[in-house]
Scaffold this motif. Structure first.
Motif, PDB file in Angstrom:
ATOM      1  N   UNK A  86       0.814  -1.220   0.000  1.00 43.61           N
ATOM      2  CA  UNK A  86       0.000   0.000   0.000  1.00 43.61           C
ATOM      3  C   UNK A  86       0.844   1.266   0.000  1.00 43.61           C
ATOM      4  N   UNK A  87       2.081   1.155   0.532  1.00 39.31           N
ATOM      5  CA  UNK A  87       2.948   2.328   0.517  1.00 39.31           C
ATOM      6  C   UNK A  87       3.226   2.782  -0.908  1.00 39.31           C
ATOM      7  N   UNK A  91      -3.793   6.866  -2.560  1.00 34.07           N
ATOM      8  CA  UNK A  91      -5.203   6.928  -2.905  1.00 34.07           C
ATOM      9  C   UNK A  91      -5.787   8.269  -2.477  1.00 34.07           C
ATOM     10  N   UNK A 110       2.665  12.579   8.532  1.00 37.77           N
ATOM     11  CA  UNK A 110       2.381  11.436   9.416  1.00 37.77           C
ATOM     12  C   UNK A 110       2.876  10.090   8.870  1.00 37.77           C
ATOM     13  N   UNK A 111       2.425   9.748   7.660  1.00 40.79           N
ATOM     14  CA  UNK A 111       2.767   8.419   7.134  1.00 40.79           C
ATOM     15  C   UNK A 111       4.268   8.243   6.865  1.00 40.79           C
ATOM     16  N   UNK A 115       5.155   5.344   9.164  1.00 42.75           N
ATOM     17  CA  UNK A 115       5.126   4.115   8.374  1.00 42.75           C
ATOM     18  C   UNK A 115       6.491   3.869   7.742  1.00 42.75           C
ATOM     19  N   UNK A 117       9.122   5.472   8.505  1.00 41.48           N
ATOM     20  CA  UNK A 117      10.112   5.693   9.563  1.00 41.48           C
ATOM     21  C   UNK A 117      11.295   6.529   9.071  1.00 41.48           C
ATOM     22  N   UNK A 159      -0.588  14.505   0.661  1.00 41.93           N
ATOM     23  CA  UNK A 159      -0.425  13.484   1.695  1.00 41.93           C
ATOM     24  C   UNK A 159      -0.132  12.115   1.071  1.00 41.93           C
ATOM     25  N   UNK A 160      -0.866  11.790  -0.006  1.00 38.51           N
ATOM     26  CA  UNK A 160      -0.634  10.506  -0.673  1.00 38.51           C
ATOM     27  C   UNK A 160       0.742  10.486  -1.336  1.00 38.51           C
ATOM     28  N   UNK A 163       4.240   9.519   0.507  1.00 44.05           N
ATOM     29  CA  UNK A 163       4.785   8.164   0.624  1.00 44.05           C
ATOM     30  C   UNK A 163       5.560   7.781  -0.630  1.00 44.05           C
TER      31      UNK A 163
ATOM     32  N   UNK B 220      -5.150   3.411   6.332  1.00 46.81           N
ATOM     33  CA  UNK B 220      -4.677   2.138   5.797  1.00 46.81           C
ATOM     34  C   UNK B 220      -4.100   2.310   4.398  1.00 46.81           C
ATOM     35  N   UNK B 221      -4.705   3.192   3.591  1.00 47.56           N
ATOM     36  CA  UNK B 221      -4.213   3.361   2.218  1.00 47.56           C
ATOM     37  C   UNK B 221      -2.824   3.997   2.200  1.00 47.56           C
ATOM     38  N   UNK B 222      -2.423   4.623   3.317  1.00 43.48           N
ATOM     39  CA  UNK B 222      -1.074   5.186   3.393  1.00 43.48           C
ATOM     40  C   UNK B 222      -0.059   4.150   3.876  1.00 43.48           C
ATOM     41  N   UNK B 223      -0.537   2.922   4.136  1.00 45.99           N
ATOM     42  CA  UNK B 223       0.371   1.854   4.537  1.00 45.99           C
ATOM     43  C   UNK B 223       0.399   1.596   6.026  1.00 45.99           C
ATOM     44  N   UNK B 224      -0.459   2.312   6.795  1.00 42.37           N
ATOM     45  CA  UNK B 224      -0.469   2.064   8.233  1.00 42.37           C
ATOM     46  C   UNK B 224      -1.099   0.707   8.525  1.00 42.37           C
ATOM     47  N   UNK B 228      -1.610   0.944  13.999  1.00 43.49           N
ATOM     48  CA  UNK B 228      -1.077   2.293  13.773  1.00 43.49           C
ATOM     49  C   UNK B 228      -2.197   3.269  13.466  1.00 43.49           C
TER      50      UNK B 228
END
Ligand SMILES: Nc1ncnc2c1ncn2[C@@H]1O[C@H](COP(=O)(O)OP(=O)(O)O)[C@@H](O)[C@H]1O
Ligand SMILES: [Mg+2]
Lengths: 250, 315
Positions: A86-87, A91, A110-111, A115, A117, A159-160, A163, B220-224, B228
């Motif tokens: 998903x990373x 979306x 945030x992500x 996510x 890191x 935001x999308x 990642x 979730x779509x961001x990979x969390x 998380x």
């Protein structure tokens, strides 16, 4: 794994079936291949399965049969980590879905921080760059509820993108917007397309489809009926259902 | 500016009603010839009685070279310097027997009511912490897609909400407490935490379910991962929404803690009961106890209101 994928097929959906728990057969043997850098627009009447199709591509919906390969990785292979996959797939939703308890900058950061890191300083730099790109640098410290719909959707795109995905999915990104704000969001999407992003866009903006799409898909009743280039799609539609659909929206 | 005099009128009416109520209390206590003796309560709040100092062995009082009085035991192995005490009650040459008072020391000491208040605060804080942990865990289990976890949470909540707290306290004290050899304080904390935890779980579930589905999907779509997304996205938003019902539940917890007095924990209520029998001032004691509970619950809701204001920043 996926990041090293050099092949041309970014998305392969093969005979995908989706039946919701209530029995609704939302996708019926849908197959499509989307190549690296392609912009594919999906159109069709309401309830035809466009959102469902898009949401199977990052497994927000699981499928009942068939298979899906994203960026060289079989999504339903036991070894596949869906969060990692998903990373790579960003979306954008019709209703923005920004995190209302965080300001714009924190929404974007945030992500990548939690996510991926990545270090904070690096992420902050990236986030600011993306906010400049969507034209919202001066709104960095605003909360989403204080932004217009168009601004919120541009933040959602940033935001999308934070990642650094290889694929972007858009589910009717302009449908919830006042007409005067549709343009600013489509402009961001166009520039993204020009940079070579692989994009799947569900939209009713036929102008966008004609101008930007490499291919247009037509869905009805859970089936993918037409998959063609925009010229023949709009100017010489051969499928009678598509002809009917086009005659209704124009 | 039409509302101004009107408002004043209504405020005066409110004050007048309060005064009337106070007078009614006064009148009814007059009717049963009740003598208000508030000063009888004060020693039970703050004890200023000097503490007596007793001799621990038989012995004599002697004077040393500096002219200070000392107590010396018969065997000579214990000496106590009496000049350190404010009030000395013996003089040189006195013969002292074990247990005699030799001096007294003025001092401040919290009375049983304040000690009871301390126990109530302590038991409430411990129960609160565990209730939050239990409530969060079972609230998350309640919304989980795992059937085992969800059913466990439903069972817990239904059992606890369907039985009286007093009965739960007895079961935990007499059964669980006996089996695991728990102290009564621990039993009390467990009973209160388990009871409040069930309500916190329901509040948590309601809070989580009140957040639009799109928030979880975006996260979730961001990979969390699911956890998380809960931690960074859903729970912070849910927390803001559940703060008012949560505060109400915690105020209930403080009040419910008075029930642990039935298993002989000397909390504020039990202290009140004990003091009533010693002071012969039941009305004063119970009014004082009520006021102290009000003080606790009042400061809690004041604190929560301030927190709510701070969290309102993103609205
Ligand atoms: N979560 C769901 N549960 C049951 N049925 C659903 C769900 N989501 C969508 N559907 C049904 O699936 C079909 C396709 O829906 P959708 O993919 O949202 O269509 P579109 O995006 O083209 O309007 C519709 O008939 C819809 O009612
Ligand atoms: Mg849709």
């Amino acid at each position: 794994m996926t990041r090293d994928y050099q092949g041309d097929d970014m998305i392969i959906a093969n005979n995908v079936d989706k039946i919701y728990p209530n029995g609704c057969h939302a996708l019926n043997q849908v197959s499509a291949t989307i190549k690296r850098g392609e912009v594919v627009v999906v159109v069709g009447p309401s309830g035809s399965g466009k959102s469902t199709f898009l949401r199977t591509l990052n497994q927000l919906e699981t499928i009942n049969s068939g298979n899906i390969t994203i960026d060289g990785t079989d999504m339903y292979d036991k070894k596949t980590d869906i969060n990692q996959l998903r990373e790579e797939v960003g979306m954008v939703f019709q209703s923005f879905n920004l995190f209302p308890h965080k300001d714009v900058l924190a929404n974007v950061m945030l992500a990548p921080m939690k996510v991926a890191k990545r270090p904070k300083a690096e992420v902050e730099q990236l986030a600011k760059k993306l906010l400049i790109k969507v034209g919202l640098k001066d709104r960095m410290f605003n909360y989403p509820n204080n932004l217009s719909g168009g601004q919120q959707q541009r933040v959602a795109i940033a935001r999308a993108l934070a990642m650094e995905p290889n694929i972007m999915l858009f589910d009717e990104p302009t449908s919830a917007l006042d007409p005067e704000m549709v343009g600013e969001v489509l402009d961001v999407m166009k520039s993204l397309a020009a940079e070579g992003m692989t994009m799947v866009v569900v939209t009713h903006e036929m102008g966008f489809a004609k101008e930007v799409a490499d291919r247009v898909l037509f869905m009805e009743s859970g089936q993918l009926l037409v998959d063609s280039d925009p010229e023949s799609f709009f100017d010489n539609p051969t499928n009678p259902r598509l002809q009917q659909f086009l005659s209704m929206i124009i | 500016m039409h509302t101004q005099p009107n408002k004043l009128l209504w405020h005066s009416a409110f004050v007048a009603i309060l005064l009337a109520l106070a007078l009614a209390i006064q009148a009814s206590s007059d009717r049963i010839n009740y003598q208000w003796n508030w000063h009888r309560v004060t020693p039970y709040i703050l004890n200023t009685e000097p503490t007596p100092i007793f001799a621990e062995q038989n012995g004599n009082i002697i004077e040393n070279a500096q002219g200070q009085l000392l107590f010396e035991s018969e065997s000579g192995d214990q000496r106590l310097d009496l000049s350190q005490f404010e009030q000395v009650m013996v003089s040189e040459g006195d013969t002292i027997f074990e247990g005699d008072q030799v001096a007294s020391q003025p001092q401040w000491q919290f009375g049983p009511i304040i000690q009871g208040l301390g126990v109530t605060i302590e038991i409430s804080i411990y129960s609160l912490v565990f209730a939050i942990i239990l409530g969060l865990a079972f609230g998350l289990m309640r919304v989980s897609h795992n059937i085992v976890l969800r059913n466990l949470a439903i069972t817990y909540v239904e059992i606890i909400r369907g039985t009286p707290l007093l009965v739960q306290i007895f079961i935990i004290y007499f059964f669980v407490g006996t089996v695991l050899e728990l102290e009564r304080f621990t039993s009390g904390v467990i009973a209160l935490a388990v009871f409040t935890g069930a309500y916190v779980a329901e509040i948590t579930r309601g809070g989580i379910q009140s957040i639009p589905k799109g928030q979880m999907e975006a996260a979730r779509s961001l990979g969390m991962t699911y956890l998380q997304a809960m931690y960074y996205v859903i729970l912070p938003q849910a927390f803001k929404r559940v703060l008012p019902p949560l505060a109400g539940q915690f105020i209930n917890l403080i009040k419910d803690s008075s029930l642990v007095s039935v298993i002989a924990i000397t909390d504020l209520t039990k202290a009140g009961r004990e003091v009533v029998s010693g002071s012969f001032a039941p009305f004063e004691v119970w009014f004082t106890v009520a006021l102290l509970y009000l003080l606790l619950t009042g400061s809690l809701s004041w604190g929560v209101q301030r927190l709510e204001k701070r969290l309102a920043a993103s609205d």
